[in-house]
Design an enzyme around this catalytic site. Structure first.
Site, PDB file in Angstrom:
ATOM      1  N   PRO A  20       0.852  -1.190   0.000  1.00 48.16           N
ATOM      2  CA  PRO A  20       0.000   0.000   0.000  1.00 48.16           C
ATOM      3  C   PRO A  20       0.887   1.239   0.000  1.00 48.16           C
ATOM      4  O   PRO A  20       1.802   1.351   0.819  1.00 48.16           O
ATOM      5  CB  PRO A  20      -0.783  -0.130   1.308  1.00 48.16           C
ATOM      6  CG  PRO A  20       0.070  -0.976   2.191  1.00 48.16           C
ATOM      7  CD  PRO A  20       0.822  -1.908   1.287  1.00 48.16           C
ATOM      8  N   MET A  21       0.631   2.176  -0.920  1.00 42.01           N
ATOM      9  CA  MET A  21       1.458   3.377  -1.031  1.00 42.01           C
ATOM     10  C   MET A  21       0.571   4.594  -1.238  1.00 42.01           C
ATOM     11  O   MET A  21      -0.185   4.657  -2.209  1.00 42.01           O
ATOM     12  CB  MET A  21       2.464   3.225  -2.182  1.00 42.01           C
ATOM     13  CG  MET A  21       3.514   2.149  -1.934  1.00 42.01           C
ATOM     14  SD  MET A  21       4.639   1.875  -3.325  1.00 42.01           S
ATOM     15  CE  MET A  21       3.606   0.866  -4.396  1.00 42.01           C
ATOM     16  N   GLN A  73      -6.281  -1.404   3.397  1.00 38.74           N
ATOM     17  CA  GLN A  73      -5.449  -1.020   4.534  1.00 38.74           C
ATOM     18  C   GLN A  73      -6.107   0.116   5.301  1.00 38.74           C
ATOM     19  O   GLN A  73      -6.478   1.142   4.731  1.00 38.74           O
ATOM     20  CB  GLN A  73      -4.042  -0.585   4.125  1.00 38.74           C
ATOM     21  CG  GLN A  73      -3.167  -0.445   5.387  1.00 38.74           C
ATOM     22  CD  GLN A  73      -1.769   0.063   5.125  1.00 38.74           C
ATOM     23  OE1 GLN A  73      -1.596   1.180   4.674  1.00 38.74           O
ATOM     24  NE2 GLN A  73      -0.768  -0.757   5.435  1.00 38.74           N
ATOM     25  N   CYS A 103       3.382   3.782   8.714  1.00 37.96           N
ATOM     26  CA  CYS A 103       3.507   5.063   8.013  1.00 37.96           C
ATOM     27  C   CYS A 103       4.083   6.129   8.947  1.00 37.96           C
ATOM     28  O   CYS A 103       3.562   6.331  10.049  1.00 37.96           O
ATOM     29  CB  CYS A 103       2.154   5.503   7.479  1.00 37.96           C
ATOM     30  SG  CYS A 103       2.213   7.064   6.567  1.00 37.96           S
ATOM     31  N   HIS A 175       8.214  -4.028   7.407  1.00 39.78           N
ATOM     32  CA  HIS A 175       9.131  -3.170   6.647  1.00 39.78           C
ATOM     33  C   HIS A 175      10.442  -3.165   7.420  1.00 39.78           C
ATOM     34  O   HIS A 175      10.495  -2.681   8.555  1.00 39.78           O
ATOM     35  CB  HIS A 175       8.562  -1.762   6.527  1.00 39.78           C
ATOM     36  CG  HIS A 175       9.351  -0.875   5.633  1.00 39.78           C
ATOM     37  ND1 HIS A 175       8.807   0.193   4.971  1.00 39.78           N
ATOM     38  CD2 HIS A 175      10.667  -0.876   5.281  1.00 39.78           C
ATOM     39  CE1 HIS A 175       9.747   0.808   4.256  1.00 39.78           C
ATOM     40  NE2 HIS A 175      10.869   0.167   4.450  1.00 39.78           N
ATOM     41  N   GLY A 217      13.112  -2.454   0.267  1.00 38.26           N
ATOM     42  CA  GLY A 217      14.328  -2.640  -0.516  1.00 38.26           C
ATOM     43  C   GLY A 217      14.339  -3.850  -1.421  1.00 38.26           C
ATOM     44  O   GLY A 217      15.413  -4.266  -1.877  1.00 38.26           O
TER      45      GLY A 217
END
Length: 337
Positions: A20-21, A73, A103, A175, A217
């Site tokens: 999700p971005m 999300q 976030c 993450h 990454g």
């Protein structure tokens, strides 16, 4: 076109997911990505629980059936609000619900959710438990960082995961970077804190019954496959999938073991044309869609011509699938030359 009758197992879809971005993985982006892979799990941008309950729910939760399997999300820190939003998401047909605990933006911090919740593991556990109870058979996961600010990830992350597991969480996407809530911008937080993939691998060894998805990454499918081979339950790709979406074209074969052939960018672009026309009839500007398609031919001859044509002309009134087809023809011309 995409096979809308495709059957899938929710657990299988987690083997590879697109992260999700914010400002990126909107519904137009997701339809485009689905043209490359039928099996990967896609995610919405983060939506706050309060917005789901009190905002324009039809707009916020809208998705095309082609996007599935699809996870919603949610952001928030109130168990009751998150439970209500999770129930609504499940009733809306989402295949999974995810809680954002990663976030680092100032706006998210001011609302006391996102990565700031890494400091509140008990509250996160309460939120997750409430969401699980409300979502019924729809699985609920948590996406987190390895820690924030001065926290020691080696101590904080195992305790955090143990708390989540105790609350009934069965899947966590990690993450593999800290978030620095003070001193770094959200963009810098995606790039500057060092990656610690080995810590995530150690967490899988420490919590064998917890499904762990690694994020951060991961630039290609070789790297993704390597993490799966080392025992992780899933891999989540973010910026690489957005900037070079063609890498998703081999996901079904390489990650899910589906028979080929792989999906080429040309096919994914052509599959978008009926969608673009339908959206134009609803008043959607072409640029809102094509901004997600600029990287389709990244690294290939004709990529610059493709980007230029869309960037210069997609904002024009009335622009539609004909413009995209013309830009695609320019790619073919460069290849022939």
């Amino acid at each position: 076109m995409i096979d809308k009758s495709l059957k899938f197992e929710r657990s299988d879809a987690y083997r590879l997911s697109v992260a999700p971005m914010m400002d990126w993985t909107d519904r137009h982006c997701r339809v485009f990505h689905r043209g490359f892979t039928r099996r990967a799990l896609l995610h919405t941008e983060m939506v706050t629980a309060a917005a789901v309950l009190h905002g324009d729910r039809g707009r916020l939760l809208a998705y095309h059936p082609l996007e599935r399997p699809l996870a919603l999300q949610l952001g928030g820190s109130d168990p009751a609000l998150l439970a209500a939003a999770a129930r609504i998401g499940a009733e809306a047909g989402y295949d999974a619900i995810d809680l954002n605990v990663g976030c680092p933006s100032d706006r998210v911090q001011s609302g006391c959710f996102g990565a700031a919740l890494m400091r509140e593991p008990q509250l996160v556990a309460e939120c997750a438990a409430a969401m699980i109870a409300a979502a019924g058979p729809v699985p609920v996961s948590v996406k987190c960082r390895i820690g924030v600010d001065e926290q020691d990830p080696e101590a904080v992350l195992p305790a955090f995961l143990a708390m989540l597991a105790g609350a009934g969480v069965r899947r966590v996407a990690i993450h593999a970077r800290k978030a620095w809530l003070q001193g770094l911008s959200p963009k810098e937080n995606r790039e500057i804190p060092p990656l610690d993939h080995d810590l995530v691998l150690r967490m899988k060894a420490a919590f064998p019954d917890l499904a762990i998805v690694i994020n951060g990454g991961i630039m290609d499918l070789d790297m993704a496959g390597g993490f799966l081979d080392r025992g992780l339950d899933g891999v989540m790709i973010g910026r690489a999938a957005y900037r070079t979406p063609a890498l998703l074209g081999a996901v079904d074969r390489r990650i899910f073991g589906a028979p080929g052939p792989d999906v080429e960018p040309e096919a994914a672009v052509l599959a978008m044309l009926p969608y673009i026309e339908a959206e134009r009839m609803c008043g959607t500007g072409l640029q809102a869609i094509t901004r997600h398609m600029l990287g389709a031919f990244q690294g290939r001859p004709g990529a610059r011509a493709w980007r230029r044509r869309l960037s210069e002309d997609a904002h024009r009134p009335g622009a539609g699938p004909e413009l995209v087809a013309a830009a695609l023809a320019m790619v073919g011309e460069r290849v022939a030359a």
